[in-house]
Design a protein around this motif. Structure first.
Motif, short mmCIF file in Angstrom:
data_model
loop_
_atom_site.label_atom_id
_atom_site.label_comp_id
_atom_site.label_asym_id
_atom_site.label_seq_id
_atom_site.Cartn_x
_atom_site.Cartn_y
_atom_site.Cartn_z
N MET A 1 0.86 -1.19 0.00
CA MET A 1 0.00 0.00 0.00
C MET A 1 0.89 1.23 0.00
SD MET A 1 -3.09 -0.98 2.59
CE MET A 1 -4.14 -2.40 2.35
N ASN A 2 1.13 1.77 -1.19
CA ASN A 2 2.13 2.82 -1.36
C ASN A 2 1.58 4.06 -2.02
OD1 ASN A 2 4.70 1.54 -0.47
ND2 ASN A 2 4.18 0.05 -2.06
N PHE A 4 2.36 6.95 -4.85
CA PHE A 4 3.10 7.10 -6.10
C PHE A 4 2.91 8.51 -6.62
CE2 PHE A 4 2.37 2.61 -5.72
CZ PHE A 4 3.44 1.98 -6.34
N GLY A 22 -4.02 -3.40 -8.82
CA GLY A 22 -5.00 -3.46 -7.74
C GLY A 22 -5.96 -2.30 -7.88
N ALA A 23 -6.02 -1.44 -6.88
CA ALA A 23 -6.90 -0.27 -6.92
C ALA A 23 -6.08 0.97 -6.63
CB ALA A 23 -8.01 -0.42 -5.88
N THR A 24 -6.39 2.04 -7.36
CA THR A 24 -5.68 3.31 -7.18
C THR A 24 -6.71 4.38 -6.84
OG1 THR A 24 -4.00 2.65 -8.78
CG2 THR A 24 -4.14 4.99 -8.25
N TRP A 38 -9.19 5.00 11.12
CA TRP A 38 -8.26 5.02 12.26
C TRP A 38 -8.63 6.01 13.36
CZ3 TRP A 38 -5.67 0.84 12.04
CH2 TRP A 38 -5.12 0.36 10.84
N PHE A 67 -13.17 -5.39 -5.47
CA PHE A 67 -11.80 -5.31 -4.91
C PHE A 67 -11.85 -4.94 -3.43
CE2 PHE A 67 -7.88 -3.19 -3.76
CZ PHE A 67 -6.91 -4.00 -4.33
N GLU A 69 -14.24 -5.61 -1.23
CA GLU A 69 -15.17 -6.42 -0.44
C GLU A 69 -14.39 -7.26 0.58
OE1 GLU A 69 -18.06 -8.45 -2.78
OE2 GLU A 69 -18.61 -9.79 -1.13
N LEU A 70 -14.65 -6.97 1.85
CA LEU A 70 -13.95 -7.65 2.95
C LEU A 70 -14.46 -9.08 3.10
CD1 LEU A 70 -14.17 -4.64 5.43
CD2 LEU A 70 -12.05 -5.54 4.42
N CYS B 84 2.14 1.21 6.29
CA CYS B 84 1.97 1.47 4.87
C CYS B 84 1.53 2.93 4.75
CB CYS B 84 0.93 0.53 4.27
SG CYS B 84 -0.74 0.79 4.94
N ALA B 85 1.28 3.38 3.53
CA ALA B 85 0.88 4.77 3.35
C ALA B 85 -0.48 5.05 4.01
CB ALA B 85 0.83 5.10 1.86
N ASP B 87 -1.71 3.59 6.66
CA ASP B 87 -1.47 3.69 8.10
C ASP B 87 -0.75 5.00 8.44
OD1 ASP B 87 -2.53 1.17 8.12
OD2 ASP B 87 -0.91 0.25 9.23
N HIS B 129 -1.90 3.36 -4.16
CA HIS B 129 -2.24 2.09 -4.81
C HIS B 129 -2.27 0.96 -3.81
CE1 HIS B 129 -1.49 -1.66 -7.10
NE2 HIS B 129 -2.37 -1.11 -7.90
N VAL B 130 -3.32 0.16 -3.87
CA VAL B 130 -3.47 -1.04 -3.04
C VAL B 130 -3.34 -2.24 -3.97
CG1 VAL B 130 -4.97 -2.30 -1.47
CG2 VAL B 130 -5.11 0.19 -1.58
N ALA B 131 -2.36 -3.10 -3.69
CA ALA B 131 -2.12 -4.23 -4.59
C ALA B 131 -3.00 -5.44 -4.26
CB ALA B 131 -0.64 -4.64 -4.51
N VAL B 132 -3.29 -5.64 -2.98
CA VAL B 132 -3.99 -6.85 -2.54
C VAL B 132 -5.48 -6.56 -2.33
CG1 VAL B 132 -4.09 -8.61 -0.72
CG2 VAL B 132 -1.88 -7.67 -1.41
N PRO B 133 -6.37 -7.36 -2.91
CA PRO B 133 -7.80 -7.14 -2.68
C PRO B 133 -8.16 -7.27 -1.20
CG PRO B 133 -7.44 -8.69 -4.48
CD PRO B 133 -6.11 -8.48 -3.83
N ALA B 134 -9.19 -6.53 -0.79
CA ALA B 134 -9.57 -6.47 0.63
C ALA B 134 -9.83 -7.86 1.22
CB ALA B 134 -10.80 -5.59 0.79
N TRP B 137 -6.42 -9.12 2.68
CA TRP B 137 -5.49 -8.26 3.42
C TRP B 137 -4.83 -9.01 4.58
CZ3 TRP B 137 -9.02 -3.29 3.73
CH2 TRP B 137 -8.96 -2.63 2.50
N PHE B 143 2.92 -8.37 4.17
CA PHE B 143 3.03 -8.10 2.73
C PHE B 143 2.00 -7.08 2.28
CE2 PHE B 143 1.72 -8.87 -1.68
CZ PHE B 143 2.92 -8.66 -2.33
N THR B 144 0.76 -7.22 2.77
CA THR B 144 -0.31 -6.28 2.39
C THR B 144 0.14 -4.85 2.68
OG1 THR B 144 -2.05 -7.89 2.74
CG2 THR B 144 -2.69 -5.56 2.87
#
Lengths: 71, 144
Positions: A1-2, A4, A22-24, A38, A67, A69-70, B84-85, B87, B129-134, B137, B143-144
């Motif tokens: 989760m970065n 860019f 993923g999702a942006t 939080w 994407f 959906e928990l 992560c960003a 957090d 950007h989130v790489a891993v679907p919810a 997580w 890694f997530t």
């Protein structure tokens, strides 16, 4: 989760890493998400969010596709 | 997870804020006694915090990271790392203060500097950007 610099940077990095997209979202949307997710974490009466509470946060912010959906 | 576990969890978060780092198991046992270690395991299993793989020391008290990451946060004259960003922006949110997030674009390595003012990131010109679907997580939260 970065973070860019732009979506172009995300795409280039995903290609280099061999990851699927993923999702942006914008930084502004991330700020809303961070506040909602939080804000109560240090409250003395904190209790773990339920799955439904967390999904409601995502839904309220328009993060409604599969994407987000928990489990 | 018991009410006492939650009290221990709240103590850990208070100490994390005060220290700018995770309290060690030894520090927690000095402060709270022998009940800490089993409580930590229950809190880990309930996703209320994350332990290192040896299940003794704390790795994450989300949104705070016990180890250095590319996501540094300054607020109220102190500093922490976010896991992560998301957090990182969550730390000023949890503290209810303005702050500053320093991160790096993984693609080009450029620094990304964001102020948090009244909960809003300034400037709002980068992307997240989130790489891993919810749904996955917590399969591998580090890694997530």
């Amino acid at each position: 989760m970065n973070l860019f610099r732009s979506e172009e940077h995300v795409g280039r990095w995903l290609e280099q890493q061999g990851y699927e997209a993923g999702a942006t979202i914008t930084t502004g949307k991330l700020g809303e998400l961070a506040q909602a997710w939080w804000h109560d974490r240090l409250a003395p009466d904190w209790r773990p969010h339920t799955r439904e509470q967390n999904q409601a946060i995502l839904d309220r912010l328009g993060l409604t596709d599969s994407f987000w959906e928990l489990p | 997870m018991t009410e006492r576990d939650l009290e221990i969890r709240n103590h850990i978060y208070r100490r994390f804020v005060e220290l700018g780092r995770a309290p060690s198991l030894a520090e927690l046992e000095d402060e709270l006694g022998d009940e800490v270690e089993p409580a930590l395991r229950r809190l880990h299993d309930a996703h209320a915090l994350v332990l290192e793989p040896d299940r003794t020391e704390i790795r994450m008290a989300n949104p705070f990271s016990a180890v250095p990451t590319p996501h540094r946060v300054e607020a109220g004259g102190r500093s922490w790392y976010g896991n992560c960003a998301w957090d990182a922006l969550g730390i000023p949110a949890a503290l209810h203060v303005d702050g500053h997030v320093s991160s790096t674009c993984p693609d080009c390595g450029d620094p990304i500097e964001i102020d948090i003012r009244d909960g809003c990131p300034v400037p709002d010109e980068d992307v997240f950007h989130v790489a891993v679907p919810a749904a996955h997580w917590w399969d591998d939260i580090v890694f997530t």
